[in-house]
Write an enzyme that holds these catalytic residues in place. Sequence first.
Site, PDB file in Angstrom:
ATOM      1  N   TYR A   1      -4.815   2.464  -1.921  1.00  0.00           N
ATOM      2  CA  TYR A   1      -4.595   3.883  -2.189  1.00  0.00           C
ATOM      3  C   TYR A   1      -5.404   4.731  -1.210  1.00  0.00           C
ATOM      4  O   TYR A   1      -6.558   4.380  -0.906  1.00  0.00           O
ATOM      5  CB  TYR A   1      -5.042   4.245  -3.603  1.00  0.00           C
ATOM      6  CG  TYR A   1      -4.112   3.789  -4.690  1.00  0.00           C
ATOM      7  CD1 TYR A   1      -3.134   4.641  -5.199  1.00  0.00           C
ATOM      8  CD2 TYR A   1      -4.210   2.511  -5.216  1.00  0.00           C
ATOM      9  CE1 TYR A   1      -2.279   4.221  -6.216  1.00  0.00           C
ATOM     10  CE2 TYR A   1      -3.368   2.086  -6.230  1.00  0.00           C
ATOM     11  CZ  TYR A   1      -2.403   2.944  -6.729  1.00  0.00           C
ATOM     12  OH  TYR A   1      -1.562   2.536  -7.718  1.00  0.00           O
TER      13      TYR A   1
ATOM     14  N   TYR B   1      -2.227  -5.177  -5.666  1.00  0.00           N
ATOM     15  CA  TYR B   1      -3.633  -5.056  -5.256  1.00  0.00           C
ATOM     16  C   TYR B   1      -4.561  -5.601  -6.331  1.00  0.00           C
ATOM     17  O   TYR B   1      -4.223  -5.624  -7.520  1.00  0.00           O
ATOM     18  CB  TYR B   1      -3.984  -3.607  -4.914  1.00  0.00           C
ATOM     19  CG  TYR B   1      -3.786  -2.614  -6.033  1.00  0.00           C
ATOM     20  CD1 TYR B   1      -4.773  -2.396  -6.998  1.00  0.00           C
ATOM     21  CD2 TYR B   1      -2.613  -1.882  -6.113  1.00  0.00           C
ATOM     22  CE1 TYR B   1      -4.586  -1.487  -8.017  1.00  0.00           C
ATOM     23  CE2 TYR B   1      -2.414  -0.967  -7.136  1.00  0.00           C
ATOM     24  CZ  TYR B   1      -3.402  -0.778  -8.079  1.00  0.00           C
ATOM     25  OH  TYR B   1      -3.212   0.118  -9.084  1.00  0.00           O
TER      26      TYR B   1
ATOM     27  N   HIS C   1       3.551  -1.190  -8.107  1.00  0.00           N
ATOM     28  CA  HIS C   1       4.098  -0.151  -8.988  1.00  0.00           C
ATOM     29  C   HIS C   1       3.981   1.213  -8.335  1.00  0.00           C
ATOM     30  O   HIS C   1       3.207   1.399  -7.393  1.00  0.00           O
ATOM     31  CB  HIS C   1       3.357  -0.144 -10.337  1.00  0.00           C
ATOM     32  CG  HIS C   1       1.893   0.112 -10.206  1.00  0.00           C
ATOM     33  ND1 HIS C   1       0.983  -0.888  -9.995  1.00  0.00           N
ATOM     34  CD2 HIS C   1       1.180   1.263 -10.217  1.00  0.00           C
ATOM     35  CE1 HIS C   1      -0.237  -0.372  -9.900  1.00  0.00           C
ATOM     36  NE2 HIS C   1      -0.145   0.932 -10.020  1.00  0.00           N
TER      37      HIS C   1
ATOM     38  N   ARG D   1      -2.855  -6.236  -9.882  1.00  0.00           N
ATOM     39  CA  ARG D   1      -1.796  -5.410 -10.465  1.00  0.00           C
ATOM     40  C   ARG D   1      -0.468  -5.701  -9.787  1.00  0.00           C
ATOM     41  O   ARG D   1      -0.403  -5.743  -8.554  1.00  0.00           O
ATOM     42  CB  ARG D   1      -2.087  -3.906 -10.253  1.00  0.00           C
ATOM     43  CG  ARG D   1      -3.282  -3.295 -10.943  1.00  0.00           C
ATOM     44  CD  ARG D   1      -3.211  -3.194 -12.454  1.00  0.00           C
ATOM     45  NE  ARG D   1      -1.900  -3.116 -13.105  1.00  0.00           N
ATOM     46  CZ  ARG D   1      -1.183  -2.015 -13.274  1.00  0.00           C
ATOM     47  NH1 ARG D   1      -1.604  -0.856 -12.852  1.00  0.00           N
ATOM     48  NH2 ARG D   1      -0.024  -2.045 -13.915  1.00  0.00           N
TER      49      ARG D   1
ATOM     50  N   HIS E   1       3.328   5.164  -9.709  1.00  0.00           N
ATOM     51  CA  HIS E   1       2.999   6.019 -10.853  1.00  0.00           C
ATOM     52  C   HIS E   1       3.986   7.180 -10.902  1.00  0.00           C
ATOM     53  O   HIS E   1       4.250   7.810  -9.877  1.00  0.00           O
ATOM     54  CB  HIS E   1       1.579   6.576 -10.715  1.00  0.00           C
ATOM     55  CG  HIS E   1       0.521   5.523 -10.766  1.00  0.00           C
ATOM     56  ND1 HIS E   1      -0.137   5.191 -11.925  1.00  0.00           N
ATOM     57  CD2 HIS E   1       0.002   4.726  -9.804  1.00  0.00           C
ATOM     58  CE1 HIS E   1      -1.025   4.240 -11.678  1.00  0.00           C
ATOM     59  NE2 HIS E   1      -0.958   3.931 -10.397  1.00  0.00           N
TER      60      HIS E   1
END
Lengths: 184, 247
Positions: free
Chosen positions: B114, B153, B166, B163, B168
């Site tokens: 991120y 990640y 995905h 995870r 959000h």
Amino acid sequence: MSAAPGQTVGPFFHLGLPYDGDAELVPPGRTGAIRLHGTVYDGDGVPVPDALIEIWQAAPDGRIPREPGSIRRDGWTFTGFGRAAVGDDGHYTFSTLVPGPTEPGKPPFFAVAVFARGLLDRLFTRAYLPAPEGTDALLDAVAADRRATLIATRDETGYLFDIHLQGPRETVFLSFPRHRGIWA
Amino acid sequence: MTTTQADIDREIRAGQSEGPREHQPRLDYPPYRSSVLRHPRLAPQPVDPEGVELWAPVFGDKDVAAAEADLTIQHAGEPQGARIVVAGRVVDGDGRPVAHQLVEIWQANAAGRYAHLRDQHPAPLDPNFTGQGRVLTDADGRYRFRTIQPGAYPWRNHVNAWRPAHIHFSLFGTDFTQRLVTQMYFPGDPLFDLDPIFQSVTDPAARQALVARYDHDLTLPEDSLGYRWDIVLTGSHRTPLDPEEIQ
């Protein structure tokens, strides 16, 4: 229809949700501007540093805003919606106007949505103005010892509204009829 | 004491065999360690929505620039990774389109990183990818983003926790009670069974509502694969005959 499940905002929501002016429904210091602020706490009473609060409210005359412009604020249009990520100390602040009653005799409130890392779905609550008057279905339904968690307190700049996700002062969170039996 | 994936797997299985299968995430879900002190212990108070709760904020073209729906063009250069299209339709619990309403997304880059100070995963940042987008649905509730396939990640819930990839999503309906923040996943991810956030929804059919499907009709020739993800919000509490809605 089967509603999509919620999922946590996770630790990186600052990338997607906050924006310039998000917490300033009106410019701070403008005539009539008040501060709505508070701290988000976990079950140990420790401030939560990665929470996000949204408010949605009526104008001072009780009108429900129907104007766009919450994301690109022009400084003049009151849109009624605001968003504030808490700081490292768990504290959030909005600059806004005092909401008016949407119907005569109804105590005004801010509708509040709470998001956080570790919180798997959003929570809804209300922040009523201090000393709510008249009859109110929610305040009347809540046990007396928990009612105070729904009512902001006055301070020198406006209103203080702390949110306890858990613990002895756990905030009253809400469920609405259409949230129940949604897969029935 | 370290917690392993096997420990978490056991807790996930135990959670599935205890109590009813639920269509919304369990807020009290210990396999997701961060939830332990961050969920209410008391039952939510049932209440009928009133006043502003029966309405949602209004967003318009002045709030969202058209280019915000394309996460691949926000910088001078091309982002790394596979371009994808993610599109679908937002409807309410009665199947009515949620028209002209805000959809916001954020995500990791192709390497699973991120563009966020708190992300310490030592995968490369991409100077040409921020991973944030917005769009307004059209009159029929449809939305469409162009972006980059996000990477899986690691995180620190337990040893070797990862995870599934995905995106959000943040959504509004026609009344505030329909507010939804969730995550969209990609079909066939091998990490689904291992992920306590995904598994916090204990009903398997409800979990599938979070998984997009590959849609060849959305795939752009010589350019990008297409995924379709339709989103159902909870029902509106307002009657559809409110005068303001007859336009």
